[in-house]
Enzyme design. Structure first.
Site, PDB file in Angstrom:
ATOM      1  N   ASN A 107       0.815  -1.231   0.000  1.00  0.00           N
ATOM      2  CA  ASN A 107       0.000   0.000   0.000  1.00  0.00           C
ATOM      3  C   ASN A 107       0.843   1.273   0.000  1.00  0.00           C
ATOM      4  OD1 ASN A 107       0.787  -0.429   2.650  1.00  0.00           O
ATOM      5  ND2 ASN A 107      -1.158   0.226   3.539  1.00  0.00           N
ATOM      6  N   LYS A 160      12.421  -7.265   1.466  1.00  0.00           N
ATOM      7  CA  LYS A 160      11.501  -8.095   0.675  1.00  0.00           C
ATOM      8  C   LYS A 160      10.251  -7.248   0.441  1.00  0.00           C
ATOM      9  CE  LYS A 160       8.667 -11.379  -0.834  1.00  0.00           C
ATOM     10  NZ  LYS A 160       7.633 -10.459  -1.334  1.00  0.00           N
ATOM     11  N   ALA A 203       6.564  -6.202  -1.294  1.00  0.00           N
ATOM     12  CA  ALA A 203       5.364  -6.969  -1.674  1.00  0.00           C
ATOM     13  C   ALA A 203       5.433  -7.337  -3.152  1.00  0.00           C
ATOM     14  CB  ALA A 203       4.122  -6.117  -1.408  1.00  0.00           C
ATOM     15  N   GLY A 261       2.421  -5.117   7.796  1.00  0.00           N
ATOM     16  CA  GLY A 261       1.437  -5.946   7.111  1.00  0.00           C
ATOM     17  C   GLY A 261       0.330  -6.335   8.074  1.00  0.00           C
ATOM     18  N   SER A 262      -0.310  -7.449   7.783  1.00  0.00           N
ATOM     19  CA  SER A 262      -1.481  -7.828   8.585  1.00  0.00           C
ATOM     20  C   SER A 262      -1.066  -8.386   9.957  1.00  0.00           C
ATOM     21  CB  SER A 262      -2.296  -8.884   7.848  1.00  0.00           C
ATOM     22  OG  SER A 262      -1.576 -10.097   7.829  1.00  0.00           O
ATOM     23  N   GLU A 279       4.458  -3.395  12.423  1.00  0.00           N
ATOM     24  CA  GLU A 279       3.417  -2.391  12.160  1.00  0.00           C
ATOM     25  C   GLU A 279       2.266  -3.160  11.545  1.00  0.00           C
ATOM     26  OE1 GLU A 279       3.559   0.474  13.245  1.00  0.00           O
ATOM     27  OE2 GLU A 279       5.674   0.927  13.455  1.00  0.00           O
ATOM     28  N   LEU A 280       1.245  -3.454  12.354  1.00  0.00           N
ATOM     29  CA  LEU A 280       0.222  -4.407  11.911  1.00  0.00           C
ATOM     30  C   LEU A 280      -1.119  -3.714  11.633  1.00  0.00           C
ATOM     31  CD1 LEU A 280       1.307  -7.237  14.382  1.00  0.00           C
ATOM     32  CD2 LEU A 280       2.142  -6.766  12.072  1.00  0.00           C
TER      33      LEU A 280
HETATM   34  C1  SIN Z   1       1.072   5.848   6.849  1.00  0.00           C
HETATM   35  O1  SIN Z   1       2.298   5.824   6.960  1.00  0.00           O
HETATM   36  O2  SIN Z   1       0.422   6.879   6.956  1.00  0.00           O
HETATM   37  C2  SIN Z   1       0.273   4.595   6.600  1.00  0.00           C
HETATM   38  C3  SIN Z   1       1.054   3.369   6.694  1.00  0.00           C
HETATM   39  C4  SIN Z   1       0.261   2.110   6.523  1.00  0.00           C
HETATM   40  O3  SIN Z   1      -0.900   2.092   6.191  1.00  0.00           O
HETATM   41  O4  SIN Z   1       0.862   1.039   6.704  1.00  0.00           O
END
Ligand code: SIN
Length: 485
Positions: free
Chosen positions: A157, A180, A182, A233-234, A255-256
């Protein structure tokens, strides 16, 4: 745009300063989510290539850590400058592989680069400590040293910024990295490697490996040489990686997932709240971990907010992100689209009303209509599961106590937002929300200067800010004795 013609296009991985294919010669096809057409291929690497990347990083480490902080800072700064110089081309490439509107891609290149700039500066400020020892002939000295080889597993994303947010602090303190990216968005990652090479990182310091996610992920999480794994990720995959990392007791940053509450109190400026909800909910077509997932509006302003929110959504143009007028691109794939569709249908079955949108877009393919659901019930899946799409469920609430309970009723604890002009309430609610990040009168809190991260099942560690460097450092205590001799 034909990205194979870009000077940044690479259909090879970057291992130990060389552009290489998979041992098997196999490749993965990458599609433009707006057209579903193939835009290029990347190597389908697995365990062996990953091992080689890790070993190359480890071999390159002594030279990199031995550089002065100033030298590392200068190389990072050069990398930043190159990203900014090539912003437009990098942004076009991102939109073609990821789908986000071109203006958002430009924003992301700036956002991604800002982490490199920030950590190029922080590289020079990794301070240790001296602490008085209880004995007069002794001193306690605290050194901060790079943790070692860092593995970064990054999502589709934010194909640029999630890499720089992890790798810039690692590189700044003297760690080599194996990235790595996506499989849906490898070209932005490989473009970063092209620029890293040009910026002057020694070979082996920054490696990008594409291919089989489970094989590469397994090796990165279990190889004893890797000392730190940073994943975005998830929550589901994060838990699996955490378990795998436990075998070699690696440092981890996770960061989930998130399920952000977005609260509008009746003393809020409603126009500002609508603008914030648009930004928080519809950025990247709702595909961010920090997107508003539950919009709670106090009963007195509920009708006014909903009417203005619907009006704002009705103006959103959906389409291919390369069109400058488009504000909502495609979802990344059919799987994501089906989930969004399922959440909307389920919410409607449970009693929600479709205020606008509510189905696939007439453009077909991966496009979904920006959607607002009102009168959503607590039993609907959308109330508890992350939708990752352009759907805003709106709920009515009576008072502060009730909404704090509702907002905190989630296993997630990443981002939260609220709108109010009452200073007492602002303090009370900000302190009561069980989330790592709270936006007050804003729908966007992400910036290099601030600590990004969550609590509960949304993750471990912080990225960005002065705190973001701590995750790549080991603290070493040296007891200096015999100083009176
Ligand atoms: C962000 O950095 O604002 C969003 C990050 C994410 O959705 O993983």
């Amino acid at each position: 745009m034909n990205i194979t013609e870009s000077k940044f296009y690479r259909d090879k991985c970057f291992i130990n300063g060389e552009w290489v294919g998979a041992d098997s010669g196999e490749t993965i096809s990458v599609n433009n989510p707006a057209t579903l057409k193939e835009i290029g291929t990347v190597p389908k690497c697995g365990t062996n290539e990953t091992k080689r990347a890790i070993e190359a990083a480890n071999a390159a480490w002594p030279e990199w850590r031995a550089k002065s902080a100033r030298q590392r800072s200068d190389i990072l700064r050069k990398w930043f400058d190159l990203m900014i110089e090539n912003k437009e081309e990098l942004a076009q490439m991102m939109t073609v592989e990821q789908g986000k509107p071109i203006n958002e891609s430009r924003g992301e290149i700036g956002y991604g680069a800002s982490f490199v700039e920030w950590f190029s500066e922080e590289a020079k400020r990794v301070y240790g400590d001296t602490i008085p020892d209880p004995m007069t002939d002794r001193r306690i000295v605290v050194l901060k040293q790079p943790v070692g080889v860092v593995a970064s597993i990054t999502p589709w994303n934010f194909p640029n910024a999630m890499i720089t947010r992890k790798c810039a602090p690692a590189l700044a303190v003297g760690c080599p990295v194996v990235i790595k990216p996506a499989s849906q968005t490898p070209f932005s990652a490989l473009a970063l490697a092209v620029l890293a090479e040009e910026a002057g990182f020694p070979k082996g310091i920054l490696n990008v490996i594409t291919g089989k996610a489970s094989e590469i992920g397994d090796e990165l999480a279990t190889n004893p040489i890797v000392r730190k794994l940073s994943f975005t990720g998830s929550t589901e995959i994060g838990k699996i990686l955490l378990e795998k990392c436990s075998g070699t007791v690696k440092k981890v940053s996770m960061e989930l997932g998130g399920h952000a509450p977005f609260i509008v109190f009746d003393d809020a400026n409603i126009d500002d709240a609508v603008a914030g909800a648009m930004q928080s909910k519809f950025r990247n077509t709702g595909q961010t971990c920090v997107c508003a997932n539950r919009v709670y509006v106090q009963e007195k302003v509920y009708d006014e907010f909903c009417q203005k929110f619907v009006e704002a959504v009705s103006k959103v143009k959906v389409g291919d992100g390369l069109d400058e007028a488009v504000a909502s691109g495609p979802l990344i794939d059919e799987h994501s689209l089906s989930k969004v569709e399922e959440h909307v249908q389920d919410a409607v079955q449970m009693g929600a009303k479709v205020a606008i949108g509510g189905s696939r877009h007439e453009l077909g393919m991966n496009f979904y209509q920006p959607t607002i659901l009102t009168d959503v019930t607590p039993q609907a899946k959308i109330t508890s599961e992350e939708t990752f799409g352009p759907v805003a469920p709106v709920y009515k609430f009576k008072d502060e106590k009730e909404v704090i309970e509702l907002a905190n009723n989630s296993p997630y604890g990443l981002a939260s937002y609220f709108y109010s002009r009452d200073i007492g309430r602002i303090w009370r609610v900000a302190e009561a929300l069980e989330y790592g990040m709270v936006g007050v009168n804003t729908g966007l809190t992400s910036k290099a200067e601030a600590p990004f991260g969550g609590i509960k099942e949304s993750g471990l560690g912080r990225e960005g800010s002065k705190y973001g460097i701590d995750d790549f450092i080991e603290i070493k205590y040296v007891n200096m004795c015999g100083l009176d001799k």
